[in-house]
Write a protein that holds these residues in place. Structure first.
Motif, PDB file in Angstrom:
ATOM      1  N   ILE A 144       1.794 -17.889  24.181  1.00  0.00           N
ATOM      2  CA  ILE A 144       1.167 -17.566  25.352  1.00  0.00           C
ATOM      3  C   ILE A 144      -0.311 -17.957  25.264  1.00  0.00           C
ATOM      4  CG2 ILE A 144       0.653 -15.172  24.853  1.00  0.00           C
ATOM      5  CD1 ILE A 144       0.491 -14.682  27.781  1.00  0.00           C
ATOM      6  N   TYR A 196       1.480  -8.947  27.696  1.00  0.00           N
ATOM      7  CA  TYR A 196       2.647  -9.983  27.689  1.00  0.00           C
ATOM      8  C   TYR A 196       3.834  -9.154  26.960  1.00  0.00           C
ATOM      9  CZ  TYR A 196       5.575 -14.267  27.037  1.00  0.00           C
ATOM     10  OH  TYR A 196       6.366 -14.896  26.872  1.00  0.00           O
ATOM     11  N   THR A 277       3.326 -19.600  29.200  1.00  0.00           N
ATOM     12  CA  THR A 277       4.012 -19.220  28.000  1.00  0.00           C
ATOM     13  C   THR A 277       5.260 -19.984  27.819  1.00  0.00           C
ATOM     14  OG1 THR A 277       5.684 -18.276  29.712  1.00  0.00           O
ATOM     15  CG2 THR A 277       3.701 -16.774  29.289  1.00  0.00           C
TER      16      THR A 277
END
Length: 600
Positions: A144, A196, A277
């Motif tokens: 990411i 995340y 991502t």
């Protein structure tokens, strides 16, 4: 190739000069873009998501939104029209995927600005934490990168440009979201820090984009939402789905499928949060650098995000520091054939928004600085292409070659044309198959052991292309399988190169030109394939000497080798029933394969 539409008036505003749209289209052609046309388009408002939708070519009205997939019987409300330049996307140049990137390139080519664009990135207080779960076996999307962008109020045109660039990068860099996918959000709807992490596909729910007031679980999105159905294959093997959540537990998105309705970018949004991502770190970084750089060209201001990785490492994203590559002036002149000197080299590269300075005062070696968004630079030859464009194709003076030469066919091609003419005269149809295959198709299905050493691809991109063929029988059998419903008998031949190992060759391998003949039908036998082989050899001026042979792919006692006293030699016979059924066939098959010529 996907096609994008670049707003002509907006492009002129970014350039700061009054140009004819047709003039800009011609300049785009000169820098390598494939311009299709300059046309007028209409825009309509989607009543569901509020996005501006371009009308289809030739259509008077629009009833479907290509952003949220909403569709209705009544036409959408028209909100305006404009003249646009339609051009094919060039996968190698993602920096030219939108109006911002195109304006940056044109400013240099048209002489408005020279040299390297400098992009400043200021720190922000936003932080992102990465849960180790995103790199686990249950959910593997480990990379990411993020950024914060401040812009003037987002209007219709800007919003459409953002979404177009997002989808273009999904195609050109992300390989249709597989390697990388981009999410863009209204930062004012988010409370940091952001995590995340993963979500349970059957328990955790949120409102996906275009479904306001309709919470859906991850699995429901994949089964019912248009974007979920389109990209469900990307999460098919995941037991948990990747997700971004803010400090209040609000789901921002479920990459690479869909963003949430509550955090979407709207008209008048000013502060944007961008995440990328993916499963490829390189694709993730390239996508973010390109996306952010284009928004800066549209007047945005970039801020960095502190990302704490799953292993505790902290990185700051994005990093738009210019990269460097060294080139030789002598090599550039040799490759391009242009009358370059140090000054013209520097001027040509500056026209392409690059900087070049001599290395240690050298008149031949130069260090070229290029922006992070130029992901197509892998070698100094890539710089030479920009050098030629900057010099100007129109400025290259045509000249005759210093020495006149006459081309002629290679010996194996002359020989092959004769073989081809004979086989066509005998009623066989020529096929062409791919030179790469797999161990299973090339050896196992022919009852042949996989050799310890053979021509194998070291780093194959596809599972179906791991072996360079050493015989032509595989392609013929695959064509028989694809045509097994056709009327019998079926007669094919293929004439092409194969690769064989040769320790005496410079590379350890060499090529041979082979011809392979196949017949399938109730009359296919050793006698029928021998007849075809005899006819071929007779027409080519050869006489075959046949001998009993053994070959695991053929029926014992119905296979022979053939010699002619020349390079033309091979094997022929009736294929073993196991080989026939391995390829999904149910009729007798007779086959021959001969060497035509060794290629130097």
């Amino acid at each position: 190739m996907p096609v994008i539409s670049v707003e002509g008036e907006w492009l002129k505003q970014l350039l700061g000069q009054e140009y004819q749209v047709e003039e800009l289209a011609d300049a785009l052609e000169q820098i390598g873009c494939d311009v299709e046309e300059v046309i007028d388009v209409e825009r309509f408002r989607c009543p569901m998501c509020g996005s501006a939708v371009e009308g289809s070519l030739g259509a008077d009205v629009t009833r479907r939104c290509n952003w949220c997939d909403f569709e209705q019987e009544d036409a959408f409300v028209k909100i305006g029209e404009s003249k646009v330049i339609r051009l094919d996307l060039l996968a190698a140049r993602p920096d030219l995927f939108d109006v911002g990137g195109i304006s940056r390139a044109l400013k240099g080519y048209l002489g408005e600005v020279q040299g390297l664009p400098e992009y400043g990135v200021e720190p922000s207080d936003l932080k992102v934490n990465v849960d180790p779960a995103v790199a686990s076996d249950d959910c593997h999307r480990p990379y990411i990168r993020c950024a914060v962008i401040e812009m003037a109020k987002v209007d219709d045109v800007t919003l459409v440009a953002l979404m177009k660039l997002q989808e273009a990068l999904h195609w050109g860099v992300g390989r249709d979201r597989k390697l990388a996918s981009i999410g863009v959000y209204d930062l004012d709807t988010i409370t940091g820090p952001i995590t995340y992490t993963t979500l349970d596909p059957d328990k955790d729910s949120f409102e996906p984009l275009g479904k306001a007031g309709v919470p859906m679980t991850g699995r429901q999105i994949l089964e019912e939402h248009p974007k979920g159905i389109a990209y469900a294959k990307l999460l098919a093997d995941h037991h948990r789905y990747p997700a971004l959540k803010d400090a209040n537990g609000i789901v921002l998105s479920m990459p690479p499928i869909i963003n949430s309705e509550s955090t979407k970018v709207k008209l008048d949004s000013k502060r944007l949060f961008v995440d990328v991502t993916g499963i490829s770190e390189s694709a993730v970084v390239k996508s973010l650098d390109t996306f952010v750089s284009s928004l800066l060209e549209l007047g945005g201001k970039a801020f960095s995000v502190e990302i704490t990785q799953a292993d505790g490492e902290v990185l700051v994203s994005p990093d738009l520091t210019p990269r460097e590559v060294d080139i030789d002036l002598s090599e550039a002149k040799r490759w391009l054939g242009l009358p370059l000197d140090p000054e013209s080299l520097k001027a040509s590269l500056q026209r392409m928004r690059l900087d070049a300075e001599p290395v240690d005062g050298s008149d031949n070696k130069f260090r070229v600085r290029y922006p992070a968004l130029r992901t197509d630079f892998k070698h100094m030859v890539d710089v030479f292409e920009d050098l030629a464009i900057g010099f100007g194709y129109k400025n290259i003076v045509p000249s005759y070659a210093g020495q006149a030469t006459t081309g002629q066919a290679r010996p194996e091609e002359d020989q092959s044309d004769l073989f081809r003419a004979v086989m066509l005269g005998l009623g066989f149809t020529e096929i062409m198959s791919l030179p790469m295959t797999t161990e299973d198709l090339h050896y196992n299905k022919f009852r042949l052991p996989v050799p310890e050493h053979y021509t194998r691809i070291a780093n194959p991109k596809l599972k179906a292309m791991t072996v360079v063929r050493s015989h032509l029988m595989t392609g013929l059998m695959e064509h028989l399988r694809e045509n097994r419903r056709a009327h019998l008998p079926i007669r094919f031949f293929e004439l092409d190169n194969v690769t064989v190992l040769d320790p005496t060759a410079e590379t350890g391998a060499r090529e041979e030109r082979h011809i392979s003949i196949v017949e399938m039908g109730k009359e296919a036998s050793y006698a029928s394939i021998r007849s075809a082989t005899d006819s071929l050899l007779f027409e080519m001026g050869h006489k075959g000497e046949y001998a009993i042979s053994e070959h695991l792919s053929f029926i014992p006692g119905r296979v022979a080798s053939v010699e002619t006293g020349t390079e033309v030699q091979g094997v022929l016979g009736e294929l073993h029933p196991e080989v026939i059924t391995n390829f999904g066939l149910d009729h007798p098959v007779a086959m021959a394969e001969l060497t035509v010529m060794k290629i130097d």
